[in-house]
Design a protein around this motif. Structure first.
Motif, PDB file in Angstrom:
ATOM      1  N   THR A 131       0.873  -1.186   0.000  1.00 21.66           N
ATOM      2  CA  THR A 131       0.000   0.000   0.000  1.00 21.66           C
ATOM      3  C   THR A 131       0.906   1.231   0.000  1.00 21.66           C
ATOM      4  O   THR A 131       0.988   1.960   0.989  1.00 21.66           O
ATOM      5  CB  THR A 131      -0.925  -0.006   1.236  1.00 21.66           C
ATOM      6  N   ALA A 132       1.560   1.452  -1.124  1.00 23.85           N
ATOM      7  CA  ALA A 132       2.641   2.431  -1.182  1.00 23.85           C
ATOM      8  C   ALA A 132       2.194   3.839  -0.826  1.00 23.85           C
ATOM      9  O   ALA A 132       2.867   4.545  -0.067  1.00 23.85           O
ATOM     10  CB  ALA A 132       3.275   2.409  -2.575  1.00 23.85           C
ATOM     11  N   LEU A 133       1.058   4.287  -1.365  1.00 24.01           N
ATOM     12  CA  LEU A 133       0.647   5.663  -1.109  1.00 24.01           C
ATOM     13  C   LEU A 133       0.284   5.868   0.360  1.00 24.01           C
ATOM     14  O   LEU A 133       0.609   6.908   0.954  1.00 24.01           O
ATOM     15  CB  LEU A 133      -0.517   6.052  -2.013  1.00 24.01           C
ATOM     16  N   ALA A 134      -0.384   4.884   0.954  1.00 25.99           N
ATOM     17  CA  ALA A 134      -0.708   4.990   2.371  1.00 25.99           C
ATOM     18  C   ALA A 134       0.557   4.977   3.217  1.00 25.99           C
ATOM     19  O   ALA A 134       0.672   5.734   4.205  1.00 25.99           O
ATOM     20  CB  ALA A 134      -1.638   3.854   2.775  1.00 25.99           C
ATOM     21  N   ASP A 135       1.522   4.142   2.852  1.00 29.24           N
ATOM     22  CA  ASP A 135       2.777   4.093   3.591  1.00 29.24           C
ATOM     23  C   ASP A 135       3.539   5.411   3.466  1.00 29.24           C
ATOM     24  O   ASP A 135       4.186   5.866   4.415  1.00 29.24           O
ATOM     25  CB  ASP A 135       3.650   2.948   3.077  1.00 29.24           C
ATOM     26  N   ALA A 136       3.472   6.028   2.284  1.00 35.95           N
ATOM     27  CA  ALA A 136       4.142   7.310   2.097  1.00 35.95           C
ATOM     28  C   ALA A 136       3.503   8.392   2.952  1.00 35.95           C
ATOM     29  O   ALA A 136       4.198   9.252   3.520  1.00 35.95           O
ATOM     30  CB  ALA A 136       4.104   7.707   0.626  1.00 35.95           C
ATOM     31  N   ALA A 137       2.173   8.366   3.070  1.00 35.95           N
ATOM     32  CA  ALA A 137       1.497   9.332   3.932  1.00 35.95           C
ATOM     33  C   ALA A 137       1.927   9.158   5.386  1.00 35.95           C
ATOM     34  O   ALA A 137       2.164  10.137   6.106  1.00 35.95           O
ATOM     35  CB  ALA A 137      -0.016   9.183   3.802  1.00 35.95           C
ATOM     36  N   THR A 138       2.057   7.909   5.832  1.00 36.40           N
ATOM     37  CA  THR A 138       2.525   7.645   7.188  1.00 36.40           C
ATOM     38  C   THR A 138       3.958   8.127   7.375  1.00 36.40           C
ATOM     39  O   THR A 138       4.317   8.671   8.425  1.00 36.40           O
ATOM     40  CB  THR A 138       2.425   6.144   7.497  1.00 36.40           C
ATOM     41  N   ALA A 139       4.799   7.933   6.336  1.00 34.44           N
ATOM     42  CA  ALA A 139       6.205   8.311   6.431  1.00 34.44           C
ATOM     43  C   ALA A 139       6.394   9.811   6.626  1.00 34.44           C
ATOM     44  O   ALA A 139       7.379  10.245   7.226  1.00 34.44           O
ATOM     45  CB  ALA A 139       6.952   7.859   5.181  1.00 34.44           C
ATOM     46  N   VAL A 140       5.439  10.623   6.134  1.00 31.47           N
ATOM     47  CA  VAL A 140       5.559  12.073   6.311  1.00 31.47           C
ATOM     48  C   VAL A 140       4.716  12.564   7.488  1.00 31.47           C
ATOM     49  O   VAL A 140       4.434  13.763   7.602  1.00 31.47           O
ATOM     50  CB  VAL A 140       5.154  12.819   5.018  1.00 31.47           C
ATOM     51  N   GLY A 141       4.299  11.639   8.352  1.00 29.47           N
ATOM     52  CA  GLY A 141       3.578  12.024   9.559  1.00 29.47           C
ATOM     53  C   GLY A 141       2.115  12.312   9.364  1.00 29.47           C
ATOM     54  O   GLY A 141       1.536  13.097  10.127  1.00 29.47           O
ATOM     55  N   ALA A 142       1.485  11.675   8.380  1.00 27.08           N
ATOM     56  CA  ALA A 142       0.051  11.878   8.144  1.00 27.08           C
ATOM     57  C   ALA A 142      -0.669  10.542   7.995  1.00 27.08           C
ATOM     58  O   ALA A 142      -1.300  10.266   6.976  1.00 27.08           O
ATOM     59  CB  ALA A 142      -0.157  12.736   6.896  1.00 27.08           C
ATOM     60  N   PRO A 143      -0.597   9.676   9.028  1.00 23.05           N
ATOM     61  CA  PRO A 143      -1.267   8.373   8.914  1.00 23.05           C
ATOM     62  C   PRO A 143      -2.773   8.484   8.774  1.00 23.05           C
ATOM     63  O   PRO A 143      -3.423   7.559   8.273  1.00 23.05           O
ATOM     64  CB  PRO A 143      -0.875   7.666  10.218  1.00 23.05           C
ATOM     65  N   TRP A 144      -3.339   9.616   9.205  1.00 23.08           N
ATOM     66  CA  TRP A 144      -4.781   9.814   9.092  1.00 23.08           C
ATOM     67  C   TRP A 144      -5.253   9.843   7.640  1.00 23.08           C
ATOM     68  O   TRP A 144      -6.457   9.660   7.360  1.00 23.08           O
ATOM     69  CB  TRP A 144      -5.168  11.134   9.772  1.00 23.08           C
ATOM     70  N   TYR A 145      -4.307  10.069   6.714  1.00 28.32           N
ATOM     71  CA  TYR A 145      -4.700  10.141   5.301  1.00 28.32           C
ATOM     72  C   TYR A 145      -4.805   8.745   4.673  1.00 28.32           C
ATOM     73  O   TYR A 145      -5.307   8.619   3.560  1.00 28.32           O
ATOM     74  CB  TYR A 145      -3.704  10.993   4.516  1.00 28.32           C
ATOM     75  N   GLY A 146      -4.355   7.707   5.395  1.00 27.25           N
ATOM     76  CA  GLY A 146      -4.418   6.348   4.861  1.00 27.25           C
ATOM     77  C   GLY A 146      -5.818   5.907   4.473  1.00 27.25           C
ATOM     78  O   GLY A 146      -6.032   5.388   3.368  1.00 27.25           O
ATOM     79  N   PRO A 147      -6.829   6.079   5.341  1.00 29.12           N
ATOM     80  CA  PRO A 147      -8.196   5.703   4.947  1.00 29.12           C
ATOM     81  C   PRO A 147      -8.706   6.479   3.737  1.00 29.12           C
ATOM     82  O   PRO A 147      -9.482   5.955   2.935  1.00 29.12           O
ATOM     83  CB  PRO A 147      -9.019   6.023   6.197  1.00 29.12           C
ATOM     84  N   VAL A 148      -8.288   7.727   3.602  1.00 28.58           N
ATOM     85  CA  VAL A 148      -8.694   8.511   2.429  1.00 28.58           C
ATOM     86  C   VAL A 148      -8.119   7.884   1.158  1.00 28.58           C
ATOM     87  O   VAL A 148      -8.800   7.771   0.132  1.00 28.58           O
ATOM     88  CB  VAL A 148      -8.227   9.974   2.574  1.00 28.58           C
ATOM     89  N   ILE A 149      -6.847   7.464   1.231  1.00 27.35           N
ATOM     90  CA  ILE A 149      -6.221   6.813   0.086  1.00 27.35           C
ATOM     91  C   ILE A 149      -6.926   5.502  -0.239  1.00 27.35           C
ATOM     92  O   ILE A 149      -7.124   5.151  -1.412  1.00 27.35           O
ATOM     93  CB  ILE A 149      -4.726   6.580   0.360  1.00 27.35           C
TER      94      ILE A 149
END
Length: 419
Positions: free
Chosen positions: A255-273
């Motif tokens: 889940t590359a895009l979700a992992d990238a969001a987590t890597a920049v400190g925005a894990p909350w964006y994972g469900p949106v992705i």
């Protein structure tokens, strides 16, 4: 209504509608799933692999547009191959498209279910099958409704991707990522990465298959250029964001895009992705099913497939039996296949299809040409090279299915008499 009139499709689509159908097919599951596999093959040369895939796609798109302006009817390269090269070439292109893209439909449905239903099992497969049934019904209610639905799905997906790009451009990774490694297989790895990424670019074929439903032939060229340019720019932006944010971890991420969001400190964006990925898969599935149905219609008109599939609904003016039959077949594939096998098999058919597209454009007379012949030669060579880089199992399966199609067409006089 005459038999001829009952078999003609309505010319209702403008440039915006055609661009939407193409973008919905290209900006589908590929942008969420293709980069890790391509990074595993191409490593630090990921963006070079993307450039190769985009270059081959451009050649194919220009060839498709040139041919579609001369032959503005349903069928895409099935029609082009028949008119320029002969019936057998057209059949091979049409067979490759129908079989390959039917597998792509199953892959899109399974990708949607994977994001919508996190747990594996029959609930996920049932969800995928239900999505196929719903979108089949939508396609049966007319191409303009298909385009409107595709526009809504595309807007939602685009908003999710834009939000992802804003996050990764405005925030630094919480810990510096390790760089992508140099590919061990060198140029072969770059080509394999390009072949995997090409799968996500192939949506412009759906614009060509809608040639009988656009208001004017010149709409096709404009729509293909706009859709492909937009997709290339978006893929380049996402590829750069993933490379700089995840680095070496990209190749192992599911889940590359979700992992990238987590890597920049925005894990909350994972469900949106996750929502965006599911939506994109639905948009791609909707456009794929529309394109496959119309190629099936064209092949049935020429008796390369059973003639009863040439039916056009008199009210909605869509290929009703072809769409319904496709829906049934895709539901069966969803219940039987796995995602990886469906994508690998699809790639073989798609690249053979585009190889015949370039060969057809190469053989057109000077009066019909819009691009130099060198572009067609480059596209033809690119398709053939990318085919041989695909996994051996996918190539062997593709060869087997093409052989079945050839044997079936050789037996056509017998079943035509029975029909």
């Amino acid at each position: 209504m005459s038999e001829r009139g009952s078999r003609e499709l309505a010319r209702r689509l403008g440039t915006g509608d055609a661009v939407t159908v193409g973008l919905s097919a290209m900006i589908g599951a590929g942008v969420f799933a293709a980069f890790p596999a391509a990074a595993h093959a191409a490593g630090s040369h990921l963006m070079l692999a993307l450039a190769v895939a985009a270059g081959v796609a451009w050649c194919n798109a220009l060839a498709s547009a040139q041919l579609a302006q001369r032959y503005p009817s349903s069928g895409g390269t099935y029609l082009f191959g028949r008119e320029v090269l002969g019936p057998w070439w057209g059949f091979l292109a049409g067979w490759g498209f129908v079989i390959g893209k039917t597998a792509s439909c199953a892959a899109m449905a399974m990708t949607f279910a994977a994001y919508a239903v996190p747990t594996e099992g029959w609930l996920r497969r049932t969800t995928a099958a239900l999505a196929v049934v719903v979108l089949t019904g939508l396609n049966l209610h007319g191409v303009t409704r298909t385009a409107h639905a595709a526009r809504l799905l595309l807007l939602l997906t685009g908003a999710v991707l834009l939000g992802f790009l804003v996050l990764t451009w405005t925030r630094e990774p919480m810990s510096p990522p390790d760089p992508l490694p140099t590919p061990a297989s060198g140029a072969a790895g770059v080509l394999q990465g390009a072949g995997l990424l090409f799968f996500a670019f192939a949506g412009y074929a759906r614009i060509a298959t809608l040639a009988e439903e656009v208001r004017r032939p010149e709409v096709l060229t404009r729509a293909i250029v706009i859709a492909l340019t937009t997709a290339i720019a978006l893929y380049a932006a996402v590829g750069l964001a993933l490379s700089t944010t995840l680095g070496g971890r990209l190749a192992d991420s599911s889940t590359a895009l979700a992992d990238a969001a987590t890597a920049v400190g925005a894990p909350w964006y994972g469900p949106v992705i996750r929502i965006g990925a599911a939506t994109a898969s639905l948009g791609a599935l909707l456009a794929l099913m529309a394109g496959v149905g119309r190629t099936t219609l064209a092949m049935a008109r020429e008796r390369d497939l059973p003639a009863w599939l040439a039916s056009v609904d008199p009210r909605h003016q869509v290929p009703d039996r072809a769409q319904a039959g496709l829906g049934i077949l895709v539901v069966g594939l969803v219940l039987l296949l796995d995602l990886r096998g469906a994508i690998g098999f699809s790639s073989v058919g798609v690249l053979v299809y585009y190889a015949i597209t370039n060969l057809s454009a190469l053989r057109q007379p000077a009066s019909d040409r819009r691009v130099p012949r060198g572009v067609n030669l480059l596209g033809l060579a690119g398709c053939l090279i990318l085919v041989v880089t695909l996994p051996r199992e996918a190539v062997l399966a593709g060869v087997a299915v093409f052989a079945i199609g050839i044997l079936g067409r050789l037996a056509r006089p017998a079943w035509s008499r029975r029909t």
